[in-house]
Scaffold this motif. Structure first.
Motif, PDB file in Angstrom:
ATOM      1  N   ALA A  64      -0.828 -32.090  17.028  1.00 49.54           N
ATOM      2  CA  ALA A  64       0.437 -31.597  16.467  1.00 49.54           C
ATOM      3  C   ALA A  64       1.018 -30.475  17.331  1.00 49.54           C
ATOM      4  CB  ALA A  64       0.202 -31.099  15.040  1.00 49.54           C
ATOM      5  N   GLU A  65       0.146 -29.650  17.860  1.00 54.43           N
ATOM      6  CA  GLU A  65       0.621 -28.519  18.665  1.00 54.43           C
ATOM      7  C   GLU A  65       1.352 -28.999  19.930  1.00 54.43           C
ATOM      8  OE1 GLU A  65      -0.993 -24.550  20.868  1.00 54.43           O
ATOM      9  OE2 GLU A  65      -2.502 -25.943  20.087  1.00 54.43           O
ATOM     10  N   ALA A  66       0.888 -30.137  20.470  1.00 54.87           N
ATOM     11  CA  ALA A  66       1.547 -30.707  21.652  1.00 54.87           C
ATOM     12  C   ALA A  66       2.895 -31.310  21.271  1.00 54.87           C
ATOM     13  CB  ALA A  66       0.648 -31.756  22.304  1.00 54.87           C
ATOM     14  N   THR A  67       2.913 -31.999  20.128  1.00 56.56           N
ATOM     15  CA  THR A  67       4.162 -32.633  19.688  1.00 56.56           C
ATOM     16  C   THR A  67       5.245 -31.591  19.445  1.00 56.56           C
ATOM     17  OG1 THR A  67       2.931 -34.442  18.702  1.00 56.56           O
ATOM     18  CG2 THR A  67       5.179 -34.118  17.894  1.00 56.56           C
ATOM     19  N   VAL A  94       9.860 -29.136  34.233  1.00 56.75           N
ATOM     20  CA  VAL A  94       9.728 -29.005  32.783  1.00 56.75           C
ATOM     21  C   VAL A  94       8.324 -28.474  32.511  1.00 56.75           C
ATOM     22  CG1 VAL A  94       9.566 -30.258  30.599  1.00 56.75           C
ATOM     23  CG2 VAL A  94      11.356 -30.849  32.258  1.00 56.75           C
ATOM     24  N   ALA A  95       8.227 -27.387  31.769  1.00 57.10           N
ATOM     25  CA  ALA A  95       6.913 -26.831  31.425  1.00 57.10           C
ATOM     26  C   ALA A  95       6.752 -26.752  29.919  1.00 57.10           C
ATOM     27  CB  ALA A  95       6.753 -25.443  32.038  1.00 57.10           C
ATOM     28  N   PRO A  96       5.727 -27.406  29.369  1.00 57.88           N
ATOM     29  CA  PRO A  96       5.383 -27.191  27.959  1.00 57.88           C
ATOM     30  C   PRO A  96       4.891 -25.740  27.800  1.00 57.88           C
ATOM     31  CG  PRO A  96       4.229 -29.105  28.874  1.00 57.88           C
ATOM     32  CD  PRO A  96       4.811 -28.353  30.026  1.00 57.88           C
ATOM     33  N   LEU A  97       5.234 -25.131  26.668  1.00 59.95           N
ATOM     34  CA  LEU A  97       4.913 -23.708  26.475  1.00 59.95           C
ATOM     35  C   LEU A  97       3.922 -23.493  25.338  1.00 59.95           C
ATOM     36  CD1 LEU A  97       8.539 -22.205  26.523  1.00 59.95           C
ATOM     37  CD2 LEU A  97       6.945 -22.390  28.456  1.00 59.95           C
ATOM     38  N   ARG A  98       3.086 -22.483  25.512  1.00 61.17           N
ATOM     39  CA  ARG A  98       2.326 -21.955  24.373  1.00 61.17           C
ATOM     40  C   ARG A  98       2.494 -20.443  24.366  1.00 61.17           C
ATOM     41  NH1 ARG A  98      -3.176 -23.158  24.866  1.00 61.17           N
ATOM     42  NH2 ARG A  98      -2.903 -25.137  23.808  1.00 61.17           N
ATOM     43  N   ASN A  99       2.844 -19.890  23.216  1.00 61.07           N
ATOM     44  CA  ASN A  99       3.130 -18.451  23.099  1.00 61.07           C
ATOM     45  C   ASN A  99       4.106 -18.002  24.196  1.00 61.07           C
ATOM     46  OD1 ASN A  99       1.225 -18.385  21.021  1.00 61.07           O
ATOM     47  ND2 ASN A  99      -0.438 -17.973  22.477  1.00 61.07           N
ATOM     48  N   ILE A 221      -2.441 -42.845  28.284  1.00 63.28           N
ATOM     49  CA  ILE A 221      -1.130 -43.464  28.035  1.00 63.28           C
ATOM     50  C   ILE A 221      -0.339 -42.618  27.035  1.00 63.28           C
ATOM     51  CG2 ILE A 221       0.029 -45.476  26.983  1.00 63.28           C
ATOM     52  CD1 ILE A 221      -2.127 -47.225  28.331  1.00 63.28           C
ATOM     53  N   ALA A 222      -1.015 -42.156  25.990  1.00 61.02           N
ATOM     54  CA  ALA A 222      -0.327 -41.304  25.003  1.00 61.02           C
ATOM     55  C   ALA A 222       0.119 -39.993  25.649  1.00 61.02           C
ATOM     56  CB  ALA A 222      -1.224 -41.035  23.801  1.00 61.02           C
ATOM     57  N   ALA A 223      -0.678 -39.462  26.556  1.00 56.73           N
ATOM     58  CA  ALA A 223      -0.294 -38.213  27.225  1.00 56.73           C
ATOM     59  C   ALA A 223       0.953 -38.439  28.096  1.00 56.73           C
ATOM     60  CB  ALA A 223      -1.442 -37.682  28.069  1.00 56.73           C
ATOM     61  N   TRP A 224       0.971 -39.559  28.824  1.00 58.07           N
ATOM     62  CA  TRP A 224       2.161 -39.837  29.659  1.00 58.07           C
ATOM     63  C   TRP A 224       3.392 -40.023  28.781  1.00 58.07           C
ATOM     64  CZ3 TRP A 224      -1.431 -43.942  32.155  1.00 58.07           C
ATOM     65  CH2 TRP A 224      -2.342 -43.301  33.025  1.00 58.07           C
ATOM     66  N   ALA A 225       3.217 -40.731  27.646  1.00 58.86           N
ATOM     67  CA  ALA A 225       4.349 -40.965  26.725  1.00 58.86           C
ATOM     68  C   ALA A 225       4.841 -39.630  26.155  1.00 58.86           C
ATOM     69  CB  ALA A 225       3.929 -41.911  25.603  1.00 58.86           C
ATOM     70  N   TRP A 226       3.894 -38.771  25.824  1.00 59.09           N
ATOM     71  CA  TRP A 226       4.246 -37.431  25.330  1.00 59.09           C
ATOM     72  C   TRP A 226       5.061 -36.681  26.405  1.00 59.09           C
ATOM     73  CZ3 TRP A 226       2.171 -32.980  27.711  1.00 59.09           C
ATOM     74  CH2 TRP A 226       2.439 -31.763  27.055  1.00 59.09           C
ATOM     75  N   GLY A 227       4.639 -36.797  27.657  1.00 53.40           N
ATOM     76  CA  GLY A 227       5.353 -36.134  28.755  1.00 53.40           C
ATOM     77  C   GLY A 227       6.798 -36.626  28.851  1.00 53.40           C
ATOM     78  N   TRP A 264       5.188 -47.085  24.225  1.00 60.17           N
ATOM     79  CA  TRP A 264       4.609 -46.105  23.297  1.00 60.17           C
ATOM     80  C   TRP A 264       5.531 -44.888  23.160  1.00 60.17           C
ATOM     81  CZ3 TRP A 264       2.364 -46.033  19.087  1.00 60.17           C
ATOM     82  CH2 TRP A 264       1.641 -44.940  18.592  1.00 60.17           C
ATOM     83  N   ALA A 265       6.187 -44.504  24.246  1.00 58.30           N
ATOM     84  CA  ALA A 265       7.145 -43.390  24.182  1.00 58.30           C
ATOM     85  C   ALA A 265       8.295 -43.744  23.248  1.00 58.30           C
ATOM     86  CB  ALA A 265       7.674 -43.053  25.580  1.00 58.30           C
ATOM     87  N   GLY A 266       8.770 -44.988  23.321  1.00 54.48           N
ATOM     88  CA  GLY A 266       9.843 -45.426  22.428  1.00 54.48           C
ATOM     89  C   GLY A 266       9.401 -45.400  20.975  1.00 54.48           C
ATOM     90  N   ALA A 267       8.119 -45.720  20.746  1.00 55.81           N
ATOM     91  CA  ALA A 267       7.599 -45.739  19.372  1.00 55.81           C
ATOM     92  C   ALA A 267       7.465 -44.327  18.807  1.00 55.81           C
ATOM     93  CB  ALA A 267       6.246 -46.455  19.337  1.00 55.81           C
ATOM     94  N   ILE A 268       6.966 -43.392  19.603  1.00 52.24           N
ATOM     95  CA  ILE A 268       6.727 -42.043  19.062  1.00 52.24           C
ATOM     96  C   ILE A 268       7.983 -41.169  19.087  1.00 52.24           C
ATOM     97  CG2 ILE A 268       4.243 -42.010  19.576  1.00 52.24           C
ATOM     98  CD1 ILE A 268       4.949 -40.134  21.993  1.00 52.24           C
ATOM     99  N   ASP A 269       8.962 -41.535  19.910  1.00 47.78           N
ATOM    100  CA  ASP A 269      10.160 -40.704  20.009  1.00 47.78           C
ATOM    101  C   ASP A 269      11.413 -41.528  19.719  1.00 47.78           C
ATOM    102  OD1 ASP A 269      12.270 -39.093  20.610  1.00 47.78           O
ATOM    103  OD2 ASP A 269      11.432 -38.314  22.489  1.00 47.78           O
ATOM    104  N   PRO A 270      11.871 -41.475  18.460  1.00 46.63           N
ATOM    105  CA  PRO A 270      13.021 -42.294  18.065  1.00 46.63           C
ATOM    106  C   PRO A 270      14.318 -41.883  18.759  1.00 46.63           C
ATOM    107  CG  PRO A 270      12.218 -40.976  16.199  1.00 46.63           C
ATOM    108  CD  PRO A 270      11.305 -40.688  17.348  1.00 46.63           C
ATOM    109  N   LYS A 271      14.299 -40.778  19.503  1.00 46.72           N
ATOM    110  CA  LYS A 271      15.529 -40.360  20.181  1.00 46.72           C
ATOM    111  C   LYS A 271      15.786 -41.132  21.470  1.00 46.72           C
ATOM    112  CE  LYS A 271      16.268 -36.006  17.988  1.00 46.72           C
ATOM    113  NZ  LYS A 271      15.917 -34.588  17.984  1.00 46.72           N
TER     114      LYS A 271
END
Ligand code: GCU
Length: 420
Positions: A64-67, A94-99, A221-227, A264-271
C-alpha cells in the motif's frame, strides 16, 4: 539476432494443437459464489474479485505504501529542435518519495509533436535503456545494470555504441507525424530484471526485517507496472509536463515481458486510457489453460522473479487456476485494448492470445460496448476496424514492427477519448 536466438520455439514446449489439454475457462461473469451477473451494476464488485485473484495468485500485491507514495519530477533536458526540428524532446526523472525524500530515480525520455496542445502519448518501458530507442545523440545514456544482451552493452553497462540498437522497434517519426508523443523509460530503472529481491523497487518497501516479498506480494512484473503508474501519476501532477502531455489520453504499451507488464498496468491503474500488448504471451494475453508454447511451469522456472510465489502452485497444474488471462483483459474493460501476435512467435501462443480477447468480450458487451469483432482468428497481416477489443497476427517473428505501430495508431485515432 536476439529474436532468433533467444525467442525461437523452445523444444520442451508443446506446439501441437491436438495435444493441447481440454479446459474450462473461469467465466468472468460468474462471481466467486457461483452467481451469474445479471446487471452492469454488479461488475464493479466482480471486477474487485478478479483483481484480487490476480494479485494473490499471479502478479502479487503491491504494498500500500508503494501504491500511495508521492513522486517528484526533475526535468533534466529539453529542446524544441529534436529529430531534425520535427519534435520536442524532454528528458526528466521520476522519483518515488518517502517522507519527502527520493527513494530512486527513473529516467524518462519523451518525444512530442510540435503542437499547441498537450499530446496523447504512448507510455512504454524499454529493454535496453532510453538510448536504444533512437540514434539521437542527445539521449542520456542509461547508467544502470542491463542484463539483456545487445550490441553496445558491455559487462551490463551501456556504451555509446548502444545508441539506437532497438530503433527498428520504435517508429518514433511515424508516432510524432501522426500527432502522438512517446514517453519511455528503461524497465531496469524500476527493478533490475534478475532473481534478486535485495535491489530495485521491492527493497524500498519491505516491512521491518523483511528481505523478500511474501508469497502473495509483488514480483518484478508488478513492480514494472507500478513504475508505469508512477510515471503517469508524475506527469498528471506536474504543470509543466501537463502542458505537453495529455495525461488523460495516455496509452500504455509494451512488448513481450513488457506487454505482460502493460496489461497488468492497465488493470491496476484505471487512468490509462488504452492498453496495448504486443507479443506478450504466457502471463500476458495468452490463456494459461492451453499450455501451448510457453507454460506457467516453464516461465516460473526460467524467470522465478516475474510473478508472485503463489503462481508456482499452477506449474503443470493449470486446471487449478482460479483465473485465466482473458480476465486480465476484462479488467481493462471498457477501455480499448489491442492484443497483437506474430505468426513466427509460437512460444507466445498466438491462438491463446486471440482466444483471451474473445473470452474477454462478454464483459465489454455487459458494459454496453462492442468487444472483439470476430469469432475466428483473422488472416495474418489483416486488421479490424470496429470494436473496443482488437487483435492482429502479422507475418514474422517476436518483434515490434512498422505494421504493428500503424495498427496501434489507427486504433488510437478511432478510440481515444476526445481531447478535453
Ligand atoms: C522469454 C520469455 C517470454 C517473454 C520474452 C520476452 O522468451 O519466455 O515469456 O515474453 O522472453 O520478454 O522477450
Amino acid at each position: 539476432t536476439l529474436s532468433q536466438t533467444v525467442f525461437a520455439d523452445k523444444p520442451s514446449a508443446n506446439y501441437d494443437e491436438a495435444k493441447a489439454p481440454s479446459y474450462t475457462l473461469p467465466d468472468p461473469l460468474i462471481d466467486n459464489s457461483g452467481k451469474k451477473l445479471s446487471d452492469v451494476s454488479e461488475w464493479k464488485s466482480r471486477r474487485r474479485e478478479i483483481l484480487n485473484l490476480f494479485e494473490d495468485q499471479v502478479y502479487g500485491r503491491i504494498p500500500a505504501e508503494a501504491t500511495t507514495c508521492d513522486v517528484e519530477v526533475r526535468v533534466v533536458e529539453q529542446t524544441d529542435d529534436a529529430l531534425q526540428g520535427k519534435a520536442r524532446r524532454i528528458q526528466f526523472e521520476v522519483a518515488p518519495l518517502r517522507n519527502g525524500k527520493p527513494l530512486f530515480r527513473i529516467g524518462v525520455l519523451t518525444y512530442l509533436p510540435l503542437t499547441d496542445h498537450p499530446a496523447p502519448c504512448f507510455l512504454a518501458l524499454n529493454f535496453f535503456g532510453n538510448q536504444s530507442v533512437h540514434a539521437d545523440p542527445e539521449i542520456l545514456l542509461n547508467k544502470n545494470w542491463i542484463g539483456n544482451k545487445v550490441d553496445g552493452v558491455v559487462d551490463g553497462r551501456v556504451t555509446e555504441a548502444a545508441r539506437g540498437v532497438r530503433s527498428t522497434r520504435w517508429d518514433v517519426e511515424e508516432i510524432i507525424g501522426r500527432g502522438y508523443g512517446l514517453v519511455t523509460a528503461y524497465y531496469g530503472d524500476i527493478d533490475p530484471d534478475r532473481h534478486d529481491f535485495t535491489d530495485g523497487a521491492h527493497s524500498y518497501f519491505y516491512s521491518e526485517g523483511q528481505t523478500a516479498p511474501a508469497a502473495d506480494e509483488w514480483g518484478s512484473i508488478a513492480a514494472w507496472a507500478w513504475g508505469l503508474s508512477k510515471i503517469r501519476q508524475a506527469i498528471g501532477e506536474n504543470p509543466k509536463l501537463l502542458a505537453e502531455i495529455d495525461s488523460e489520453r495516455m496509452i500504455v504499451f509494451g512488448h513481450s515481458r513488457l506487454g505482460k507488464t502493460a496489461l497488468w498496468a492497465g488493470a491496476i491503474d484505471p487512468k490509462f486510457a488504452m492498453i496495448i500488448s504486443n507479443d506478450s504471451g504466457c502471463g500476458g494475453a495468452a490463456l494459461s489453460s492451453r499450455a501451448f508454447g510457453e507454460t506457467v511451469g516453464l516461465i516460473n522456472r526460467q524467470f522465478p522473479h516475474w510473478f508472485c510465489d503463489n503462481f508456482n502452485k499452477y506449474n503443470e497444474n493449470e486446471s487449478a487456476l482460479p483465473v485465466d488471462q482473458h480476465e486480465l483483459i476484462a479488467l481493462c474493460a471498457p477501455r480499448p485494448v489491442y492484443v497483437a501476435s506474430a505468426q513466427g512467435d509460437r512460444w507466445a501462443d498466438p491462438r491463446g492470445e486471440f482466444l483471451a480477447c474473445l473470452h474477454a468480450s462478454p464483459v465489454y458487451e455487459l458494459l454496453g460496448v462492442a468487444g472483439l469483432p470476430a469469432d475466428k482468428m483473422p488472416m495474418a497481416g489483416t486488421t479490424m476496424s470496429t470494436g473496443r477489443l482488437n487483435y492482429h497476427i502479422r507475418p514474422g517473428g517476436h518483434d515490434v514492427q512498422a505494421f504493428d505501430w500503424r495498427a496501434y495508431l489507427t486504433f488510437a485515432d478511432r478510440l481515444l477519448p476526445e481531447r478535453r
